[in-house]
Design an enzyme around this catalytic site. Structure first.
Site, PDB file in Angstrom:
ATOM      1  N   GLY A 193     -51.421  27.959  -1.275  1.00  0.00           N
ATOM      2  CA  GLY A 193     -51.826  26.824  -0.433  1.00  0.00           C
ATOM      3  C   GLY A 193     -53.205  26.318  -0.801  1.00  0.00           C
ATOM      4  O   GLY A 193     -53.931  25.768   0.038  1.00  0.00           O
ATOM      5  N   ASP A 214     -57.471  23.799   4.124  1.00  0.00           N
ATOM      6  CA  ASP A 214     -58.202  25.079   4.146  1.00  0.00           C
ATOM      7  C   ASP A 214     -58.370  25.640   2.741  1.00  0.00           C
ATOM      8  O   ASP A 214     -59.418  26.210   2.406  1.00  0.00           O
ATOM      9  CB  ASP A 214     -57.447  26.121   4.996  1.00  0.00           C
ATOM     10  N   ASP A 241     -44.050  28.570  -6.212  1.00  0.00           N
ATOM     11  CA  ASP A 241     -43.593  28.061  -4.912  1.00  0.00           C
ATOM     12  C   ASP A 241     -43.269  29.267  -4.050  1.00  0.00           C
ATOM     13  O   ASP A 241     -42.634  30.224  -4.530  1.00  0.00           O
ATOM     14  CB  ASP A 241     -42.345  27.187  -5.126  1.00  0.00           C
ATOM     15  N   LEU A 288     -52.200  30.734   2.722  1.00  0.00           N
ATOM     16  CA  LEU A 288     -52.437  29.521   3.508  1.00  0.00           C
ATOM     17  C   LEU A 288     -51.281  28.540   3.341  1.00  0.00           C
ATOM     18  O   LEU A 288     -51.290  27.461   3.932  1.00  0.00           O
ATOM     19  CB  LEU A 288     -53.741  28.840   3.042  1.00  0.00           C
ATOM     20  N   THR A 313     -51.448  31.165  13.793  1.00  0.00           N
ATOM     21  CA  THR A 313     -51.842  29.959  14.511  1.00  0.00           C
ATOM     22  C   THR A 313     -51.773  30.087  16.030  1.00  0.00           C
ATOM     23  O   THR A 313     -50.924  30.808  16.565  1.00  0.00           O
ATOM     24  CB  THR A 313     -50.924  28.793  14.091  1.00  0.00           C
ATOM     25  N   GLU A 364     -50.528  27.958  17.791  1.00  0.00           N
ATOM     26  CA  GLU A 364     -49.209  27.442  18.200  1.00  0.00           C
ATOM     27  C   GLU A 364     -48.285  28.590  18.619  1.00  0.00           C
ATOM     28  O   GLU A 364     -47.317  28.375  19.347  1.00  0.00           O
ATOM     29  CB  GLU A 364     -48.568  26.672  17.049  1.00  0.00           C
ATOM     30  N   TYR A 419     -41.818  25.707  13.691  1.00  0.00           N
ATOM     31  CA  TYR A 419     -43.050  26.101  12.993  1.00  0.00           C
ATOM     32  C   TYR A 419     -43.640  27.356  13.638  1.00  0.00           C
ATOM     33  O   TYR A 419     -43.938  28.350  12.967  1.00  0.00           O
ATOM     34  CB  TYR A 419     -44.054  24.943  13.044  1.00  0.00           C
ATOM     35  N   LYS A 461     -44.074  31.252  12.339  1.00  0.00           N
ATOM     36  CA  LYS A 461     -45.390  31.901  12.213  1.00  0.00           C
ATOM     37  C   LYS A 461     -45.427  33.223  12.992  1.00  0.00           C
ATOM     38  O   LYS A 461     -46.137  34.152  12.603  1.00  0.00           O
ATOM     39  CB  LYS A 461     -46.488  30.953  12.702  1.00  0.00           C
ATOM     40  N   ARG A 503     -58.519  16.608   6.343  1.00  0.00           N
ATOM     41  CA  ARG A 503     -57.319  16.836   7.141  1.00  0.00           C
ATOM     42  C   ARG A 503     -56.221  15.851   6.726  1.00  0.00           C
ATOM     43  O   ARG A 503     -56.498  14.673   6.474  1.00  0.00           O
ATOM     44  CB  ARG A 503     -57.687  16.624   8.615  1.00  0.00           C
TER      45      ARG A 503
END
Ligand code: NAP
Ligand code: GDD
Length: 344
Positions: free
Chosen positions: A9, A14, A64, A86, A133, A135, A157, A161, A192
């Site tokens: 990532g 980030d 990937d 990330l 996260t 979330e 999502y 996570k 962002r």
């Protein structure tokens, strides 16, 4: 010997700040870039080093996270001291449209890295950071949220996570791998992605102010988020891997604002006076007598996360970490950069 880090990532928000941070700390940095039909390295182009340069400090590899062979091969060839995962399909709303892909990247992708470390017998060599996260708290069961607050995820999502977080914990306990899970609350910057709400607002209002756009259409203006600066948060990611013992940490500012308040602060910075009319989905924002803000259900999620507020006390005590940037400084930087890039 210089330390070696491998970042999955690296091309993201980030990833770019972490690369800058680690290069300053004298690391050799390897990053995984996924193949795309157009160049996707914009955020790290300023750090790029010629392929043939001697004593390079930044190396990029095609790979990937959905391709287990490439994940294992890169880890085997690089044999880093630290891995930062990330990589993610990181957009919550998009995860409802591509749930299977999101789970493949965000949940199984983490497992692919963990199991590569195990099967390559690199448990003693590699410390692993997993980008968890806020979330995961979803429809929050406690306020403020700490490392002890139970997860209650509300999107494909967030569910993915939670899988990654628990899998990290399992590999830590079962195989003694150094796995630290960050539980990071929203963090933003001029880098962002443009479809996340903060950047959508700074870019949209700046364009309206410059006469380049007429309206900004948003979703849930009443949602509250704990927003920090990405630059501060990558330091916390690094600090987690400098500890003697792996652990899980909440990284947050401890302050929460509505999306509407964030928008008002951006408007103030741009010297735009917004007059509000209506409520909920019927909210309208006027500037100089014209509607410039509207809401549309297209931008609401099938199940919303209405409120997030983190308590980063453990990070302060153990990592010695606290946020350096407040929301007003964050907005100043984002608006200044958007104004600059739009005026070029
Ligand atoms: P971001 O800007 O969306 O970056 C995501 C990165 O993952 C990009 O480099 C992307 O590559 C890469 N990626 C996506 N799919 C991949 C795949 N199949 N294989 C390999 N790489 C892939 O996200 P961010 O804001 O930097 O966040 C970094 C991490 O922290 C993510 O895991 C995110 O879920 C998590 N997180 C973020 C926040 C936040 O507020 N920013 C808060 C908590 C947790 P491309 O550039 O090619 O798309
Ligand atoms: N994206 C977006 N677009 N969000 C909107 C909009 C809009 O037009 N209008 C209102 N919102 C609301 C969303 O419903 C959400 O409540 C809030 O603004 C923030 O949305 P995002 O900026 O998309 O971020 P997020 O909180 O859903 O997710 C981000 O933060 C998580 C950490 O809590 C992402 O970076 C995730 O990857 C990260 O894990």
């Amino acid at each position: 010997m210089k330390k070696k880090a491998l970042i999955f990532g690296i091309t993201g928000q980030d990833g770019s700040y972490l690369t800058e941070f680690l290069l300053k700390k004298n690391y050799i940095v390897h990053g995984v870039v996924r193949r795309s039909s157009s160049i996707n390295t914009k955020r790290i182009d300023h750090l790029y080093e010629d392929f043939f340069k001697k004593n390079k400090r930044l190396y990029l590899h095609y790979g990937d996270i959905t391709d287990g062979l490439s994940v294992k091969d890169i880890i085997y060839n690089v044999k880093p001291n630290e891995i930062y995962n990330l990589s993610a399909q990181s957009h919550v709303a998009v995860s409802f449209q591509i749930p299977e892909y999101t789970a493949n990247v965000d949940a199984l992708g983490t497992l692919r890295i963990l199991d590569s470390i195990r099967s390559l017998k690199l448990e003693k060599k590699i410390k692993f950071y997993q980008a968890g996260t806020s979330e995961m708290y979803g429809d929050v069961l406690e306020t403020p949220q700490t490392e002890k607050t139970p997860f209650n995820p509300r999107s494909p999502y967030a569910v993915s996570k939670v899988f990654a977080h628990l899998m990290g914990k399992n590999y830590r306990e079962a195989y003694n791998i150094f796995v630290s899970n960050g539980i990071l609350f929203n963090h933003e910057s001029p880098r962002r992605g443009e479809t996340f709400v903060t950047r959508k607002i700074t870019l949209g209002l700046t364009k309206i102010k410059l006469g380049m756009q007429k309206k900004l259409v948003l979703g849930n203006l009443d949602a509250k988020r704990d927003w920090g600066h990405a630059k501060d948060y990558v330091e916390a990611q690094w600090l987690m891997l400098q500890q003697k013992k792996p652990d899980d940490f909440v990284i947050a500012t401890g302050k929460t604002y509505t999306v509407k308040k964030f928008l008002e602060m951006v408007a103030k910075k741009l010297r735009m006076k917004i007059v509000w009319k209506g409520k909920g989905i019927n909210t309208r924002g006027y500037y100089k007598g014209k509607i410039i803000i509207e809401c549309n259900k297209k931008y609401f999620r099938p199940s919303e996360v209405n409120f997030l507020l983190g308590k980063p006390l453990k990070a302060k005590k153990i990592l010695g970490w606290k946020p350096k940037t407040n929301i007003s400084q964050l907005i100043d930087e984002m608006v200044t950069e958007d104004l600059k890039s739009l005026s070029e």
